[in-house]
Write an enzyme that holds these catalytic residues in place. Structure first.
Site, PDB file in Angstrom:
ATOM      1  CG  ASP A   1      -1.707  -1.241   1.445  1.00 33.39           C
ATOM      2  OD1 ASP A   1      -2.109  -1.842   0.436  1.00 33.39           O
ATOM      3  OD2 ASP A   1      -1.938  -1.620   2.613  1.00 33.39           O
TER       4      ASP A   1
ATOM      5  CD  GLU B   1      -8.819  -2.780  -1.106  1.00 35.32           C
ATOM      6  OE1 GLU B   1      -9.340  -2.871   0.016  1.00 35.32           O
ATOM      7  OE2 GLU B   1      -8.024  -3.642  -1.548  1.00 35.32           O
TER       8      GLU B   1
HETATM    9  O1  FUB Z   1      -3.264  -3.538   3.511  1.00 34.00           O
HETATM   10  C1  FUB Z   1      -4.572  -3.803   3.959  1.00 34.00           C
HETATM   11  C2  FUB Z   1      -5.557  -3.479   2.889  1.00 34.00           C
HETATM   12  O2  FUB Z   1      -5.281  -4.273   1.742  1.00 34.00           O
HETATM   13  C3  FUB Z   1      -5.500  -2.078   2.374  1.00 34.00           C
HETATM   14  O3  FUB Z   1      -6.086  -1.137   3.234  1.00 34.00           O
HETATM   15  C4  FUB Z   1      -6.179  -2.253   1.078  1.00 34.00           C
HETATM   16  O4  FUB Z   1      -6.067  -1.182   0.204  1.00 34.00           O
HETATM   17  C5  FUB Z   1      -5.523  -3.515   0.571  1.00 34.00           C
HETATM   18  O5  FUB Z   1      -4.291  -3.261  -0.056  1.00 34.00           O
END
Ligand code: FUB
Length: 327
Positions: free
Chosen positions: A12, A228
């Site tokens: 991320d 996301e």
């Molecule tokens: O790293 C945890 C979660 O996985 C993140 O918040 C999302 O974007 C995904 O990458």
């Protein structure tokens, strides 16, 4: 491209240019016995490191500035320090992070420091009115900052279909609207206060429009709907909102004329990589544009053990993002 960081698992990546260097604010993945599930419980991270480098081509050694914030330091957090971001304004650096509060609800917190590499002191409460995951803070050319956020399934965005303050517990887990005519849930945005520690306005839902109809993308359009990993950057006066499509594993983007959107879907920035999640940032450094993302090559495909990578990106004459340098 090889992973940028190999002594830890990192994911991320939010990259920013501060003081002439590239600073990377990633999640710090760790081993766990928690079984993989669609709620993301296996992403059980407990601290953040900050990294920096002087050069991306060739990649200069990446400095690990060590742990800058951990779960025990943050009074409101119970677990899961997920994808962070950072911002600079008026001499201070801000680290934004999502985590579950003591009730298991994701909120977004802020920690403040004097240097890009921290240390960062967390505010004792999450940002009022914040929810879900994956904050991305964008400071526009006029100095106004905006926070983009939201994530489906384990990220709980689907729990707020009745309003910003109404958490519907029955929507927890890997669920989202579906069926004939259902519209995809949009990412969220709010203006930040001048001190960067609260929302200055109500949280608004962003629309991503299908170019062929001008209508919001449908909920069952999993190749294009927001899942996301929001990111915002500006190129040639246009606002580029980019994101992950989650279960179809693309990084995609839309373009608009305002930080609030709407953004018209523009295409893909990254095809699926090894691993379930895909998350990114886009930054200009020394006149070239770079995509920071992650995959699971270093862990040989373990979904919750990811590694940060980079890839140069380009724009064609119409402002479309392309992954090969145009002729
Ligand atoms: O790293 C945890 C979660 O996985 C993140 O918040 C999302 O974007 C995904 O990458």
């Amino acid at each position: 491209m090889a992973p940028l960081i190999t002594h830890l698992y990192t994911a991320d990546p939010s990259a920013h240019v501060f003081e002439g260097k590239v600073y990377i604010y990633p999640s710090h993945d760790r081993e766990t016995d928690i079984q993989f599930n669609d709620n993301g419980d296996q992403y059980d991270m407990a601290d953040y490191h900050v990294f920096s480098t002087d050069s991306l081509d060739p990649v200069a050694p990446v400095t690990d500035h060590g742990v800058v914030l951990k779960t025990e330091d943050i009074p409101w957090v119970s677990k899961q320090l997920w994808a962070p971001d950072a911002a600079f304004k008026d001499g201070k650096y801000y680290l934004y992070f999502p985590a579950r509060d003591k009730e298991g609800i994701f909120r977004i917190g802020v920690a403040v420091g004097d240097r890009p590499e921290g240390p960062f002191k967390p505010d004792p409460e999450p940002i009022k009115g914040s929810y879900s995951i994956d904050p991305a803070t964008f400071v526009d050319e006029d100095g106004q900052a905006y926070m983009y956020f939201g994530g489906l399934w384990g990220g709980q965005l689907q729990c707020y279909q009745k309003g910003n303050d109404i958490f519907e517990a029955e929507w927890q887990g890997p669920k989202e609207p579906s069926g004939e005519g259902a519209r995809a849930l949009g990412p969220r945005v709010a203006k930040m206060t001048d001190d960067m520690r609260q929302f200055a306005t109500e949280v608004k839902e962003i629309q991503i429009l299908a170019p062929e109809t001008g209508e919001p993308i449908a909920a069952d359009d999993h190749d294009r709907r927001f899942f996301e990993a929001a990111w915002m950057h500006k190129y040639n006066g246009k606002y580029y909102f980019s994101y992950s499509t989650g279960d179809t594993h693309y990084l995609a983007y839309g373009v608009g004329d305002s930080p609030y959107g709407p953004f018209t879907y523009g295409g893909r920035i990254l095809e699926p990589v090894l691993g379930w999640t895909t998350h990114h940032s886009i930054v200009e450094f020394k006149g070239r544009w770079w995509l920071f993302h992650h995959d699971c090559e270093l862990s040989k495909g373990v979904n919750h053990l990811r590694s940060v990578k980079i890839k140069e990106i380009f724009y064609d004459k119409d402002g479309k993002i392309v992954t090969e340098k145009p002729e």
